[in-house]
Design an enzyme around this catalytic site. Sequence first.
Site, PDB file in Angstrom:
ATOM      1  N   GLU A 109      -1.428  49.183 -13.611  1.00 53.84           N
ATOM      2  CA  GLU A 109      -2.203  48.590 -12.529  1.00 53.84           C
ATOM      3  C   GLU A 109      -3.669  48.439 -12.914  1.00 53.84           C
ATOM      4  OE1 GLU A 109       0.078  51.285  -9.170  1.00 53.84           O
ATOM      5  OE2 GLU A 109      -2.079  51.365  -9.371  1.00 53.84           O
ATOM      6  N   CYS A 130     -11.372  47.669 -12.578  1.00 50.45           N
ATOM      7  CA  CYS A 130     -10.951  49.043 -12.859  1.00 50.45           C
ATOM      8  C   CYS A 130      -9.689  48.974 -13.716  1.00 50.45           C
ATOM      9  CB  CYS A 130     -10.690  49.730 -11.522  1.00 50.45           C
ATOM     10  SG  CYS A 130      -9.891  51.312 -11.672  1.00 50.45           S
ATOM     11  N   CYS A 137       0.557  59.381 -16.537  1.00 47.09           N
ATOM     12  CA  CYS A 137      -0.522  60.318 -16.858  1.00 47.09           C
ATOM     13  C   CYS A 137       0.096  61.690 -17.050  1.00 47.09           C
ATOM     14  CB  CYS A 137      -1.543  60.358 -15.722  1.00 47.09           C
ATOM     15  SG  CYS A 137      -2.971  61.409 -16.086  1.00 47.09           S
ATOM     16  N   CYS A 141      -2.564  65.885 -11.713  1.00 47.26           N
ATOM     17  CA  CYS A 141      -3.391  66.245 -10.553  1.00 47.26           C
ATOM     18  C   CYS A 141      -2.502  66.132  -9.314  1.00 47.26           C
ATOM     19  CB  CYS A 141      -4.594  65.308 -10.429  1.00 47.26           C
ATOM     20  SG  CYS A 141      -5.728  65.411 -11.825  1.00 47.26           S
ATOM     21  N   CYS A 144      -2.554  62.941  -6.906  1.00 50.26           N
ATOM     22  CA  CYS A 144      -2.623  61.607  -7.506  1.00 50.26           C
ATOM     23  C   CYS A 144      -1.233  61.024  -7.740  1.00 50.26           C
ATOM     24  CB  CYS A 144      -3.388  61.703  -8.815  1.00 50.26           C
ATOM     25  SG  CYS A 144      -3.491  60.149  -9.712  1.00 50.26           S
ATOM     26  N   CYS A 358      -5.237  55.206  -7.401  1.00 50.29           N
ATOM     27  CA  CYS A 358      -4.650  55.344  -8.717  1.00 50.29           C
ATOM     28  C   CYS A 358      -3.122  55.517  -8.725  1.00 50.29           C
ATOM     29  CB  CYS A 358      -5.316  56.577  -9.305  1.00 50.29           C
ATOM     30  SG  CYS A 358      -5.156  56.783 -11.016  1.00 50.29           S
TER      31      CYS A 358
HETATM   32  N1  SAH Z   1      -7.986  60.430 -15.276  1.00 53.29           N
HETATM   33  C1  SAH Z   1      -9.289  59.946 -14.959  1.00 53.29           C
HETATM   34  C2  SAH Z   1      -9.361  58.516 -14.476  1.00 53.29           C
HETATM   35  C3  SAH Z   1      -8.285  58.007 -13.557  1.00 53.29           C
HETATM   36  S1  SAH Z   1      -8.294  58.414 -11.861  1.00 53.29           S
HETATM   37  C4  SAH Z   1      -9.930  60.863 -13.968  1.00 53.29           C
HETATM   38  O1  SAH Z   1      -9.313  61.840 -13.544  1.00 53.29           O
HETATM   39  O2  SAH Z   1     -11.093  60.670 -13.649  1.00 53.29           O
HETATM   40  C5  SAH Z   1      -9.713  57.678 -11.163  1.00 53.29           C
HETATM   41  C6  SAH Z   1     -10.184  58.466  -9.933  1.00 53.29           C
HETATM   42  O3  SAH Z   1      -9.293  58.249  -8.824  1.00 53.29           O
HETATM   43  C7  SAH Z   1     -10.225  59.961 -10.179  1.00 53.29           C
HETATM   44  O4  SAH Z   1     -11.413  60.506  -9.684  1.00 53.29           O
HETATM   45  C8  SAH Z   1      -9.030  60.431  -9.390  1.00 53.29           C
HETATM   46  O5  SAH Z   1      -9.122  61.773  -9.061  1.00 53.29           O
HETATM   47  C9  SAH Z   1      -9.073  59.504  -8.195  1.00 53.29           C
HETATM   48  N2  SAH Z   1      -7.852  59.481  -7.378  1.00 53.29           N
HETATM   49  C10 SAH Z   1      -6.578  59.652  -7.761  1.00 53.29           C
HETATM   50  N3  SAH Z   1      -5.742  59.587  -6.693  1.00 53.29           N
HETATM   51  C11 SAH Z   1      -6.534  59.366  -5.622  1.00 53.29           C
HETATM   52  C12 SAH Z   1      -6.270  59.207  -4.231  1.00 53.29           C
HETATM   53  N4  SAH Z   1      -5.038  59.263  -3.750  1.00 53.29           N
HETATM   54  N5  SAH Z   1      -7.335  59.011  -3.407  1.00 53.29           N
HETATM   55  C13 SAH Z   1      -8.597  58.931  -3.882  1.00 53.29           C
HETATM   56  N6  SAH Z   1      -8.894  59.062  -5.178  1.00 53.29           N
HETATM   57  C14 SAH Z   1      -7.880  59.291  -6.038  1.00 53.29           C
END
Ligand code: SAH
Length: 377
Positions: A109, A130, A137, A141, A144, A358
């Site tokens: 995406e 973006c 991944c 997390c 996510c 994400c």
């Molecule tokens: N792995 C990298 C980049 C990808 S995620 C990182 O962790 O920074 C980009 C951002 O989107 C990160 O800050 C991540 O924590 C956030 N993110 C992921 N899922 C999300 C969600 N459901 N709501 C808001 N932000 C989210």
Amino acid sequence: MARLKNIAVSVNSFVGNAAKVDIKSVQLHELEESVRALGEPVYHATQIAEWLYKKRAASFDEMTDLPRKLRLQLTEQFSIGKIDVVRVLGAQDTTRKFLFRLSDEALIESVLIPASPALYGMRSDRRTVCVSTQVGCAYGCKFCASGLEGFSRNLRPNEIIDQILAIEREAADKTDNIVFMGMGEPLANFDNVMRAIRIINAPWGLSIGARLITVSTGGIAPQIRELAKESLQIRLAVSLHGASDEVRNQIMPINRRYNIETLLSACDYYASRKKQHLTFEYILIEGVNDSDEQARLLARHAQRVKAKVNLIPYNTVRGLPWARPSQDRQEKFLSILRADKIPATLRREKGHDIEAACGQLRLQTKKVEQGSGLLLS
Ligand code: SAH
């Protein structure tokens, strides 16, 4: 020819083991070496770059000012990858989300954000793309969607570049900013991401200023130090999301490997080497990381490394239990940071209705595809 093979091998060791090297994964000087090894004048390399990045050619056949023989040789040596648009969500003037299918059928995406306030300290935040850096991944997390189905593979540099080219084609417009905040962990695919960034930044490539490129990491401390040694002045955003190890351990497994102290010391190093401010991203999740105490701790960390803070109300993900705090709680959290003079913004985030967080769109589409597969069988 042997020399040419060597270039292919050395590029391949960076970008994966595809049979042919994709031409949008190589730097101009490498292209010049290839052209020279073929016995042709090196200025053809500049012409090729112009065809790829300025005129957006999709095949060597289109490069009509190159000798025919050279075009044939290039076809043998290099591929020109493309990615297919599977779905586009959103409207012309709002956040638009693209789902792409890669040559091996993998889904990734990217998001186009047409206009947003200056979130990462960029000069102009007019049109931001973006991009994803991995299929899936590995970091898991808890909040996510990207990690829900695990990790498949790293993206090659051309697959990163092609996301931008495809979006510019679809939107019929140029990009001002690039953020590495799509699916995947950019610093876990360091070499390919740096290769892509050099092409994005180069005058012969996409010509986007380094300060308009932001890499976001979940906190791989040693790679933050590596990034600090790179000469390009790209920006860094760190996904903190918890201000104490206790809270961060609950939602970001990487914190058990590199805890907050280790991470902050890498951030210190980055800020001092680069002489620039970094950004802490902090998703607000109800009852998890949104207490006054977390806000006060976060302010301390931000002060220490002179970071700005981006507060992002959590985007709910279907199937996950997390929720965003009330508007009042969000504002209170922000006010604690501001009372400590931390430059902080609270994102009235875009794209909630199109599942733009994400990894969400990919997950949704895979479910639909798998679902229809079941019906057919
Ligand atoms: N792995 C990298 C980049 C990808 S995620 C990182 O962790 O920074 C980009 C951002 O989107 C990160 O800050 C991540 O924590 C956030 N993110 C992921 N899922 C999300 C969600 N459901 N709501 C808001 N932000 C989210």
